[in-house]
Design a protein around this motif. Structure first.
Motif, PDB file in Angstrom:
ATOM      1  N   VAL A  33     -37.857  98.763  47.723  1.00 25.98           N
ATOM      2  CA  VAL A  33     -37.113  99.556  48.707  1.00 25.98           C
ATOM      3  C   VAL A  33     -38.040 100.034  49.823  1.00 25.98           C
ATOM      4  N   VAL A  34     -39.231 100.499  49.462  1.00 24.48           N
ATOM      5  CA  VAL A  34     -40.204 100.929  50.482  1.00 24.48           C
ATOM      6  C   VAL A  34     -40.527  99.749  51.409  1.00 24.48           C
ATOM      7  N   HIS A  35     -40.749  98.584  50.823  1.00 26.69           N
ATOM      8  CA  HIS A  35     -41.052  97.391  51.616  1.00 26.69           C
ATOM      9  C   HIS A  35     -39.904  97.055  52.576  1.00 26.69           C
ATOM     10  N   VAL A  36     -38.677  97.107  52.077  1.00 27.88           N
ATOM     11  CA  VAL A  36     -37.515  96.786  52.916  1.00 27.88           C
ATOM     12  C   VAL A  36     -37.375  97.794  54.051  1.00 27.88           C
ATOM     13  N   VAL A  37     -37.551  99.083  53.748  1.00 26.38           N
ATOM     14  CA  VAL A  37     -37.463 100.110  54.788  1.00 26.38           C
ATOM     15  C   VAL A  37     -38.523  99.861  55.857  1.00 26.38           C
ATOM     16  N   ASN A  38     -39.755  99.606  55.436  1.00 23.99           N
ATOM     17  CA  ASN A  38     -40.836  99.350  56.391  1.00 23.99           C
ATOM     18  C   ASN A  38     -40.568  98.107  57.239  1.00 23.99           C
ATOM     19  N   ARG A  39     -40.129  97.017  56.596  1.00 25.61           N
ATOM     20  CA  ARG A  39     -39.877  95.771  57.319  1.00 25.61           C
ATOM     21  C   ARG A  39     -38.704  95.905  58.289  1.00 25.61           C
ATOM     22  N   THR A  40     -37.669  96.619  57.867  1.00 22.83           N
ATOM     23  CA  THR A  40     -36.512  96.802  58.737  1.00 22.83           C
ATOM     24  C   THR A  40     -36.898  97.611  59.966  1.00 22.83           C
ATOM     25  N   MET A  42     -39.984  97.942  61.187  1.00 23.48           N
ATOM     26  CA  MET A  42     -40.929  97.144  61.955  1.00 23.48           C
ATOM     27  C   MET A  42     -40.206  96.061  62.753  1.00 23.48           C
ATOM     28  N   GLY A  43     -39.157  95.490  62.163  1.00 24.30           N
ATOM     29  CA  GLY A  43     -38.383  94.468  62.846  1.00 24.30           C
ATOM     30  C   GLY A  43     -37.687  94.987  64.092  1.00 24.30           C
ATOM     31  N   ARG A  44     -37.529  96.281  64.164  1.00 22.79           N
ATOM     32  CA  ARG A  44     -36.906  96.907  65.331  1.00 22.79           C
ATOM     33  C   ARG A  44     -37.921  97.592  66.233  1.00 22.79           C
ATOM     34  N   ASN A 114     -40.047 109.400  65.981  1.00 23.48           N
ATOM     35  CA  ASN A 114     -41.129 110.003  66.756  1.00 23.48           C
ATOM     36  C   ASN A 114     -41.365 109.356  68.113  1.00 23.48           C
ATOM     37  N   GLY A 115     -40.384 108.592  68.601  1.00 23.52           N
ATOM     38  CA  GLY A 115     -40.477 108.037  69.938  1.00 23.52           C
ATOM     39  C   GLY A 115     -41.444 106.885  70.092  1.00 23.52           C
ATOM     40  N   HIS A 116     -41.999 106.366  69.007  1.00 24.62           N
ATOM     41  CA  HIS A 116     -42.960 105.267  69.114  1.00 24.62           C
ATOM     42  C   HIS A 116     -42.236 103.936  69.025  1.00 24.62           C
ATOM     43  N   THR A 117     -42.508 103.068  69.969  1.00 23.97           N
ATOM     44  CA  THR A 117     -41.932 101.740  69.922  1.00 23.97           C
ATOM     45  C   THR A 117     -43.034 100.715  70.066  1.00 23.97           C
ATOM     46  N   ASN A 118     -42.717  99.549  69.586  1.00 25.73           N
ATOM     47  CA  ASN A 118     -43.649  98.446  69.759  1.00 25.73           C
ATOM     48  C   ASN A 118     -42.883  97.144  69.619  1.00 25.73           C
ATOM     49  N   ASN A 119     -41.797  97.039  70.361  1.00 26.95           N
ATOM     50  CA  ASN A 119     -40.983  95.852  70.186  1.00 26.95           C
ATOM     51  C   ASN A 119     -41.201  94.805  71.244  1.00 26.95           C
ATOM     52  N   GLY A 120     -42.082  95.082  72.201  1.00 26.88           N
ATOM     53  CA  GLY A 120     -42.463  94.063  73.154  1.00 26.88           C
ATOM     54  C   GLY A 120     -41.434  93.776  74.228  1.00 26.88           C
ATOM     55  N   SER A 121     -40.314  94.508  74.290  1.00 20.58           N
ATOM     56  CA  SER A 121     -39.351  94.251  75.346  1.00 20.58           C
ATOM     57  C   SER A 121     -39.829  94.868  76.640  1.00 20.58           C
ATOM     58  N   TYR A 162     -31.846  83.608  59.146  1.00 20.81           N
ATOM     59  CA  TYR A 162     -30.979  84.334  60.087  1.00 20.81           C
ATOM     60  C   TYR A 162     -30.156  85.413  59.380  1.00 20.81           C
ATOM     61  N   HIS A 163     -29.456  85.023  58.310  1.00 22.51           N
ATOM     62  CA  HIS A 163     -28.516  85.942  57.674  1.00 22.51           C
ATOM     63  C   HIS A 163     -29.167  86.923  56.710  1.00 22.51           C
ATOM     64  N   LEU A 164     -30.192  86.505  55.996  1.00 23.09           N
ATOM     65  CA  LEU A 164     -30.783  87.382  54.985  1.00 23.09           C
ATOM     66  C   LEU A 164     -32.047  88.079  55.460  1.00 23.09           C
ATOM     67  N   GLU A 165     -32.815  87.411  56.318  1.00 22.61           N
ATOM     68  CA  GLU A 165     -34.067  88.010  56.768  1.00 22.61           C
ATOM     69  C   GLU A 165     -33.952  88.630  58.155  1.00 22.61           C
ATOM     70  N   GLY A 166     -32.831  88.368  58.836  1.00 15.97           N
ATOM     71  CA  GLY A 166     -32.595  88.979  60.139  1.00 15.97           C
ATOM     72  C   GLY A 166     -33.509  88.471  61.245  1.00 15.97           C
ATOM     73  N   LYS A 167     -34.009  87.239  61.105  1.00 15.36           N
ATOM     74  CA  LYS A 167     -34.919  86.706  62.116  1.00 15.36           C
ATOM     75  C   LYS A 167     -34.141  86.234  63.339  1.00 15.36           C
ATOM     76  N   SER A 168     -34.810  86.275  64.483  1.00 15.37           N
ATOM     77  CA  SER A 168     -34.211  85.821  65.734  1.00 15.37           C
ATOM     78  C   SER A 168     -34.271  84.295  65.801  1.00 15.37           C
ATOM     79  N   TYR A 169     -33.510  83.724  66.744  1.00 14.33           N
ATOM     80  CA  TYR A 169     -33.553  82.276  66.955  1.00 14.33           C
ATOM     81  C   TYR A 169     -34.975  81.826  67.260  1.00 14.33           C
ATOM     82  N   GLN A 170     -35.692  82.616  68.060  1.00 12.42           N
ATOM     83  CA  GLN A 170     -37.061  82.255  68.430  1.00 12.42           C
ATOM     84  C   GLN A 170     -37.965  82.207  67.200  1.00 12.42           C
ATOM     85  N   GLU A 171     -37.863  83.225  66.337  1.00 12.16           N
ATOM     86  CA  GLU A 171     -38.683  83.259  65.118  1.00 12.16           C
ATOM     87  C   GLU A 171     -38.352  82.084  64.208  1.00 12.16           C
TER      88      GLU A 171
END
Length: 197
Positions: A33-40, A42-44, A114-121, A162-171
């Motif tokens: 669960v900790v891993h999933v929370v962190n990855r989710t 981080m993915g955003r 905390n207002g920190h982003t790092n999504n590269g947009s 795409y459906h389970l890992e939530g990766k983008s088309y590019q990834e």
């Protein structure tokens, strides 16, 4: 991956409310669960502090025990318990982010930590549709896992990413080694094979 005997017994012990069953369940799956929370997060592009992460982990477990383990009772046992809990945890995190954005009127889910982003947009903002799209992708993830058996390995890999890992088309295109423009048609063909297109 199918449900293991160890997890089947642990699941039944929880549903039967046996002594120490819930503690054993948490001990077994808290790392996941900790891993999933962190990855989710981080993915955003979120930088999540420890307190926020712990709150989300606790919320996942609260969702699992709510209404006499309703989430566990709905588990159809067609995939591994870890896969199912990954889906549940991601759904909880995405819904919490969406709810916070709605309450604060903030269209930027990344600012919820905390207002920190790092999504590269370009403007540092994650699109609100990104969160909603993620929620739609994982709604039927257990069914998707079962239906993947109908696909060839390459198609199954694309659908899983795409459906389970939530990766983008590019990834996905980088991982599979095909053009990004072919991912959409591949997903469409795969959905058709699975009886969902």
């Amino acid at each position: 991956m199918s449900l293991s005997d160890v997890d089947r017994q642990l699941l039944q012990r929880c549903l039967d409310r046996e002594p120490r069953a819930w503690q054993d369940f948490v001990d077994r799956f808290v790392g996941l669960v900790v891993h999933v929370v962190n990855r989710t997060a981080m993915g955003r592009g979120l930088s999540m502090d420890e307190s926020t992460r712990d709150d989300m982990v606790a919320e996942v477990f609260l969702v699992i025990i709510r209404h006499d383990f309703a989430v566990l009772r709905r588990f159809r046992r067609q995939c591994s318990l870890a896969t199912y809990l990954t889906i549940v945890a991601r759904r909880v995190v995405v819904r919490r982010l969406t709810a916070k954005a709605a309450v604060t009127g903030n269209r930027d889910p990344a600012s919820l930590s905390n207002g920190h982003t790092n999504n590269g947009s370009a403007n540092g903002h994650a699109a609100p549709t990104q969160v909603n799209g993620e929620l739609q992708r994982i709604e039927n993830a257990e069914e998707v896992e079962h239906l993947l058996l109908r696909l060839d390995p390459r198609e199954a890999s694309v659908v899983r990413m795409y459906h389970l890992e939530g990766k983008s088309y590019q990834e996905i295109s980088q991982a599979v080694g095909v053009s990004e423009n072919t991912i959409g048609p591949m997903l469409h063909r795969a959905r058709a094979k699975m009886g969902r297109g």
